[in-house]
Design a protein around this motif. Structure first.
Motif, PDB file in Angstrom:
ATOM      1  N   GLU A 144       0.805  -1.215   0.000  1.00  0.00           N
ATOM      2  CA  GLU A 144       0.000   0.000   0.000  1.00  0.00           C
ATOM      3  C   GLU A 144       0.841   1.269   0.000  1.00  0.00           C
ATOM      4  N   ASP A 145       0.258   2.291  -0.607  1.00  0.00           N
ATOM      5  CA  ASP A 145       0.831   3.642  -0.539  1.00  0.00           C
ATOM      6  C   ASP A 145       2.302   3.702  -0.924  1.00  0.00           C
ATOM      7  N   LEU A 146       2.613   3.203  -2.060  1.00  0.00           N
ATOM      8  CA  LEU A 146       3.982   3.261  -2.560  1.00  0.00           C
ATOM      9  C   LEU A 146       4.015   4.154  -3.798  1.00  0.00           C
ATOM     10  N   PRO A 147       4.960   5.115  -3.813  1.00  0.00           N
ATOM     11  CA  PRO A 147       4.992   6.037  -4.952  1.00  0.00           C
ATOM     12  C   PRO A 147       5.762   5.447  -6.134  1.00  0.00           C
ATOM     13  N   LEU A 148       5.386   4.250  -6.525  1.00  0.00           N
ATOM     14  CA  LEU A 148       6.103   3.544  -7.586  1.00  0.00           C
ATOM     15  C   LEU A 148       5.828   4.176  -8.943  1.00  0.00           C
ATOM     16  N   SER A 169      -3.405  -0.894  -2.457  1.00  0.00           N
ATOM     17  CA  SER A 169      -4.076   0.342  -2.837  1.00  0.00           C
ATOM     18  C   SER A 169      -3.051   1.467  -2.906  1.00  0.00           C
ATOM     19  N   ASN A 170      -3.324   2.435  -3.750  1.00  0.00           N
ATOM     20  CA  ASN A 170      -2.461   3.608  -3.887  1.00  0.00           C
ATOM     21  C   ASN A 170      -1.023   3.186  -4.180  1.00  0.00           C
ATOM     22  N   ALA A 171      -0.889   2.242  -5.118  1.00  0.00           N
ATOM     23  CA  ALA A 171       0.452   1.711  -5.409  1.00  0.00           C
ATOM     24  C   ALA A 171       0.801   1.842  -6.883  1.00  0.00           C
ATOM     25  N   SER A 193      -7.671  -0.415  -4.338  1.00  0.00           N
ATOM     26  CA  SER A 193      -8.236   0.934  -4.419  1.00  0.00           C
ATOM     27  C   SER A 193      -7.174   1.958  -4.793  1.00  0.00           C
ATOM     28  N   TYR A 194      -7.589   3.104  -5.269  1.00  0.00           N
ATOM     29  CA  TYR A 194      -6.684   4.229  -5.547  1.00  0.00           C
ATOM     30  C   TYR A 194      -5.515   3.858  -6.448  1.00  0.00           C
ATOM     31  N   ASN A 195      -5.759   3.066  -7.457  1.00  0.00           N
ATOM     32  CA  ASN A 195      -4.758   2.826  -8.471  1.00  0.00           C
ATOM     33  C   ASN A 195      -5.256   3.430  -9.777  1.00  0.00           C
TER      34      ASN A 195
HETATM   35  C1  LIG Z   1      -0.895   7.608  -1.591  1.00  0.00           C
HETATM   36  O1  LIG Z   1       0.407   7.417  -1.179  1.00  0.00           O
HETATM   37  C2  LIG Z   1       1.152   8.610  -1.016  1.00  0.00           C
HETATM   38  C3  LIG Z   1       2.539   8.242  -0.639  1.00  0.00           C
HETATM   39  O2  LIG Z   1       3.053   7.355  -1.557  1.00  0.00           O
HETATM   40  C4  LIG Z   1       0.496   9.445   0.054  1.00  0.00           C
HETATM   41  O3  LIG Z   1       1.181  10.655   0.189  1.00  0.00           O
HETATM   42  C5  LIG Z   1      -0.947   9.727  -0.320  1.00  0.00           C
HETATM   43  O4  LIG Z   1      -1.607  10.397   0.703  1.00  0.00           O
HETATM   44  C6  LIG Z   1      -1.644   8.436  -0.575  1.00  0.00           C
HETATM   45  N1  LIG Z   1      -2.978   8.686  -1.071  1.00  0.00           N
HETATM   46  C7  LIG Z   1      -4.064   8.145  -0.552  1.00  0.00           C
HETATM   47  C8  LIG Z   1      -5.319   8.500  -1.202  1.00  0.00           C
HETATM   48  O5  LIG Z   1      -3.997   7.388   0.399  1.00  0.00           O
END
Ligand SMILES: *[C@@H]1O[C@H](CO)[C@@H](O)[C@H](O)[C@H]1NC(C)=O
Ligand SMILES: *[C@@H]1O[C@H](CO)[C@@H](O)[C@H](O)[C@H]1NC(C)=O
Ligand SMILES: *[C@@H]1O[C@H](CO)[C@@H](O)[C@H](O)[C@H]1NC(C)=O
Ligand SMILES: *[C@@H]1O[C@H](CO)[C@@H](O)[C@H](O)[C@H]1NC(C)=O
Ligand SMILES: *[C@@H]1O[C@H](CO)[C@@H](O)[C@H](O)[C@H]1NC(C)=O
Ligand SMILES: *[C@@H]1O[C@H](CO)[C@@H](O)[C@H](O)[C@H]1NC(C)=O
Ligand SMILES: *[C@@H]1O[C@H](CO)[C@@H](O)[C@H](O)[C@H]1NC(C)=O
Length: 893
Positions: A144-148, A169-171, A193-195
């Motif tokens: 999750e949440d990786l700025p790849l 999600s968010n990856a 989610s959030y891809n």
């Molecule tokens: C997605 O991940 C980035 C960091 O990689 C984070 O700053 C951002 O808040 C995240 N977005 C969501 C919607 O969670």
């Protein structure tokens, strides 16, 4: 072992223990490298010593052997991971979540024991190309949440067949939904989610029957996830479904037997009826449906907490749960056949289908036209269409419809036109009544050797000629029957019933397709209506700003949604409604879509073009028009005095008093002038072709205007006779027109002569209450004229005739006889008729002429001069145009 040890075995043993030792030292090396590449390694980590006692490191046997677990979660670590981590092949778990590690993530290919890999919240920018390769034991994967950089889930994940949790999600996962996930049948938790996923859900996802959580919400690509969500209904263990903020379409599937607890589909484009089964799920706690395109009845949500905002709410047919109106129910069943396309759902909602729903055109609350041509529809034709019994036109052409055409369609009582062209329908095309025009080309109907195929193979030209000849023969026979069958016969041809209503008489109207109209004319419509308006300039303001085109809504309002109570009459290729346009009375002709056939916009506009060109005081003026789907609407000035027919033959029904001779003469002259103008005084030559008393409208002063230019035909100056489609009404058809289809201005002269005869005698042209040899007015009129005494009894008994009036009547009778001459070249021109009648009205000044007509009669002498001069040289010249202008100016009171 010991003594018996084979030297080779010994070598293997030595080698393998050496290898194990090497691997262990490689593990140690990797951990030391890791310690070096982290900018802030954990405090217990040194640059030497046993790595197995390092904080967060676990080894095979307590404190010795290979490294099996690295758990550095939430250590606030920064720095990168060294590539040497690829040698930690005995790893079972790697937890790095909650740090700020960056750079490339190293390869873990072949980590056969790895069960858990958790990288959430770091700052890695890339994954290795062999990511997830050969990880057969992986059960838990969280990214999750990786700025790849954008990446796709690698196909290699399929090797991790025990994977239960995949959370990413968010990856930055991009592209199509990873279809390979469908092979991971142990998945219980899937969160993507959030891809930037796009496209539809692969059908294979139905295999994920172990799945309990599915979160695909908020894709951040523009396209988002789309398509149907049917596949989720197969996931019978699903407890949480979050797919909000996507572009899913289609209906909510049936969730019977589901264990759903949370169901969030808000902010999608889901359509259709919310299935009642959803709220019958006993485990359901939370539902969000807001901001979709739902239709039909409001669901009964029982005691489930539902997020359903106002705008979504207002799409339901009622403001409380309960069934919709049957018409809505049927239309939605039709939409269901197409999978409730969003394009329809945009308008097919709420409680008023008539006038609001795209493609749906109603008349008196029944759907009369369903026009879904070229709307990208797929799916099937629902048999429910057959429940729309009022439908006359059904157009489903140019879509992607599949399946068979339901037999039920053949039962639709009012259907006259069905277009199924250019779909992928198969099976057999059902047999429709001959009265239904069926277009079905461009489909995959089973190879049938039926008539349709035979015709399909024939060239269109051959077919048209064949049909044309056949119909001509038919017309000839019918005409001969009407005119010459004198012998008594029990079977009677019944062209017009004596007490016929207007619609019955319309049935005698013949029309058939033949050659096409001249179309070498531009179709521009004058927008400055006020300049060409002849009589009703006070209405012009209605159209000035937007040309003559009117929106359908305005006409729906004007006619109270084509309320039956507003019908003025039927005929002339449509129904005429009385309308109230901003307080002004108008007549709105709703062209019969059946007889309009496939007549396109362009041809209709060409017709409008003609209508706007022919403007005269004695022609009913066109005020505007409207095209909407198959609707073709013409707006005319309203004539309050009814039709000449009502004043002549339908007195009992209409309640009018009989017309006096002067009134009849005046009307006859008005009509003659209107037709004369059509024939030659307009810049071009037009032929009315369907002149008859029901097409002659009267105003409150009983002045006449000719109407119904539906058939007006433009004649070339060079070619005044044309082979054309025969159209008109029995009795008024000139013989040569009925037999050969040859149309000249003399066709109108013949019809005019018949009308004069009707005005003189008060009889209908065809009266089948009389014996055959007396049923055609033209024949008996001519016969009766031979004997003055007999003729006096023959004329309309309601006429009170002075000696002078009788004299004038005889002259008009003579004119009528000439006009109906068998040979067209023996018939006079229309301007001759105008001339004769105006001189009669002029010479004979009856006392009953109303006062405000004085100015007109005093001008007749002048007109007479003008017309005499014009008859001598019947060519159109500038001076003629000039005289026309003069005349219309004079006539504008
Ligand atoms: C997605 O991940 C980035 C960091 O990689 C984070 O700053 C951002 O808040 C995240 N977005 C969501 C919607 O969670
Ligand atoms: C997934 O499974 C299907 C059938 O179960 C198979 O045809 C397909 O090759 C599999 N996909 C992969 C990537 O192995
Ligand atoms: C409603 O609530 C009751 C009690 O809280 C529960 O038993 C029932 O399953 C719920 N759902 C429905 C559809 O009645
Ligand atoms: C239901 O949704 C609300 C608001 O989205 C949330 O606060 C609540 O926790 C949810 N309850 C359940 C049982 O999921
Ligand atoms: C047509 O309507 C009738 C009565 O409303 C209903 O019983 C029937 O199921 C409908 N037919 C279809 C195909 O929907
Ligand atoms: C309108 O529909 C109703 C019910 O289907 C039918 O009885 C009625 O005849 C229809 N009216 C017209 C004008 O078609
Ligand atoms: C069907 O498709 C063909 C080719 O695309 C087109 O020429 C034809 O006009 C279409 N027919 C209808 C009824 O739209």
């Amino acid at each position: 072992m010991g003594r018996d040890l084979h030297p080779f075995s010994l070598a293997v043993l030595l080698l393998s223990s050496f290898a194990a030792a090497a691997a262990k030292s490689a593990d140690e090396g990797a951990i030391f490298e890791l310690a070096n590449s982290l900018s802030n390694p954990p405090a217990s980590w040194g640059s030497a010593g046993d790595v197995c006692i390092f904080d967060g490191i676990t080894c095979e046997h307590a404190g010795s052997g290979r490294v099996t677990v690295i758990n550095l979660r939430d250590k606030g670590l920064t720095g990168t991971l060294p590539t040497s981590m690829s040698s930690l092949t005995a790893l079972k778990e790697l937890h790095l979540q909650g740090n700020a590690l960056h750079g490339d993530f190293p390869s873990l290919a072949g980590f056969t024991d790895l069960t858990r890999l958790v990288l959430d919240g770091n700052a890695f920018t890339s994954l290795p190309s062999d990511f997830l390769k050969d990880l057969p034991s992986l059960q838990y994967l969280s990214l999750e949440d990786l700025p790849l950089k954008p990446w796709a889930v690698p196909g290699a994940i399929v090797g991790s067949s025990s994977l239960e949790t995949f959370s990413a999600s968010n990856a930055s996962i991009a592209g199509a939904f990873p279809a390979v996930l469908a092979n991971l049948s142990s998945l219980k938790y899937l969160r993507l989610s959030y891809n930037s996923l796009t496209g539809g859900l692969p059908a294979g996802l139905a295999e994920l029957i172990a799945l309990e959580t599915l979160q695909l919400n908020n894709q951040i690509s523009d396209a988002k996830l789309s398509g149907s969500i049917d596949v989720v209904a197969a996931m019978t263990n699903l407890k949480l479904l979050w797919i909000q903020s996507n572009k899913f379409t289609g209906p909510i599937p049936d969730f019977t037997n589901s264990r759903l607890e949370a169901f969030n589909v808000r902010d999608n484009r889901l359509t259709g009826v919310v299935p009642a089964s959803l709220f019958e799920i006993s485990t359901l706690l939370n539902v969000s449906l807001t901001n979709n395109l739902f239709q039909g009845p409001m669901p009964n949500t029982h005691n489930v907490s539902v997020d359903l905002a106002g705008d979504t709410m207002s799409r339901f047919c009622l403001s409380k749960p309960g069934p919709c109106d049957p018409l809505i129910t049927t239309l939605l069943e039709v939409a269901a056949g197409f999978g409730y396309p969003a394009q329809l759902a945009e308008t097919w909602n709420g409680n008023t289908p008539c006038g609001n729903w795209i493609g749906v055109i109603c008349s008196n609350g029944n759907v009369s036209i369903l026009d879904l041509h070229n709307r990208g529809l797929s799916g099937n034709i629902s048999p429910a269409i057959a429940n729309l019994t009022g439908v006359r036109r059904l157009d489903l052409s140019d879509n992607h419809l599949t399946g068979v055409v339901p037999d039920a369609l053949t039962t639709m009582p009012n259907l006259i036109f069905l277009d199924l062209s250019n779909n992928t329908l198969n099976g057999e095309l059902p047999k429709f009544k001959p009265s239904v025009k069926v277009l079905a080309e461009g489909n995959r109907f089973g190879e049938s050797t039926g008539l349709e195929n035979y015709f399909k193979l024939k060239s269109n030209v051959g077919m048209i000629i064949g049909v044309f000849i056949a119909v001509l023969l038919l017309i000839t026979c019918v005409w001969l029957l009407v005119h010459y069958r004198r012998k008594k016969n029990t079977e009677k041809f019944r062209p017009v019933s004596t007490n016929g209503s207007p619609d019955e008489s319309e049935m005698t109207k013949i029309q058939m397709a033949g050659t096409h109209r001249n179309s070498n004319r531009n179709t521009a419509v004058p927008t400055d209506y006020s300049q060409v308006s002849a009589g009703s300039t006070n209405i012009a303001y209605l159209f000035e700003s937007h040309g003559m085109e009117l929106p359908i809504e305005v006409l729906l309002k004007a006619t109270d949604n084509f309320n039956e109570d507003c019908i003025l009459g039927k005929g002339g290729f449509g129904v005429v409604f009385k309308g109230n346009l901003n307080g002004k009375l108008v007549a709105v002709k709703r062209c019969d879509s059946g007889t309009m056939g496939t007549k396109g916009q362009q041809e209709f506009m060409a017709e409008i073009d003609v209508l706007t060109k022919v403007r005269h005081r004695h022609l009913v003026g066109l005020l505007g028009y409207c095209t909407h789907g198959y609707e073709r609407l013409l707006v005319y000035e309203y004539m309050s005095g009814g039709t000449l027919r009502e004043h002549l033959c339908d007195l009992q029904r209409s309640g009018f008093t009989p017309l006096t001779w002067t009134q009849r003469m005046t009307i006859a002259l008005d009509v003659a002038r209107g037709i004369e103008y059509l024939h030659g005084l307009a810049q071009e030559t037009f032929i009315h072709r369907d002149l008859k008393p029901s097409n002659i409208l009267l105003d409150q002063d009983l002045r006449a205007k000719v109407s119904d230019f539906g058939l007006v035909k433009l004649a070339n100056d060079t070619d005044k006779s044309m082979m054309t489609k025969v159209a008109g009404t029995f009795g008024y058809l000139a013989p040569e027109y009925a037999t050969t289809g040859k149309v000249t201005t003399k066709v109108d002269v013949y019809a005019y002569g018949v009308i004069l005869m009707e005005m003189i005698t008060g009889r209908k042209v065809l009266d089948d209450s009389l014996p055959d040899d007396e049923s055609h007015l033209v024949t008996i009129f001519r016969r009766n004229m031979l004997d003055k005494v007999k003729f006096r009894k023959f004329v309309d008994p309601t006429l009170e005739l002075s000696a002078e009036a009788w004299k004038s009547l005889l002259e008009v009778s003579d004119l009528a006889r000439h006009c109906t001459a068998r040979e067209q070249n023996q018939r006079p021109d229309m301007c001759h008729c105008v001339n004769r009648l105006s001189s009669l009205l002029d010479q004979w000044k009856p006392t009953e002429v109303d006062d405000n007509d004085e100015s007109e009669t005093s001008e007749i002498g002048l007109n007479q001069q003008l017309e005499k001069w014009r008859c001598d040289d019947f060519t159109i010249s500038d001076s003629d145009t000039f005289s026309t202008l003069n005349m219309s100016r004079k006539y504008n009171r």
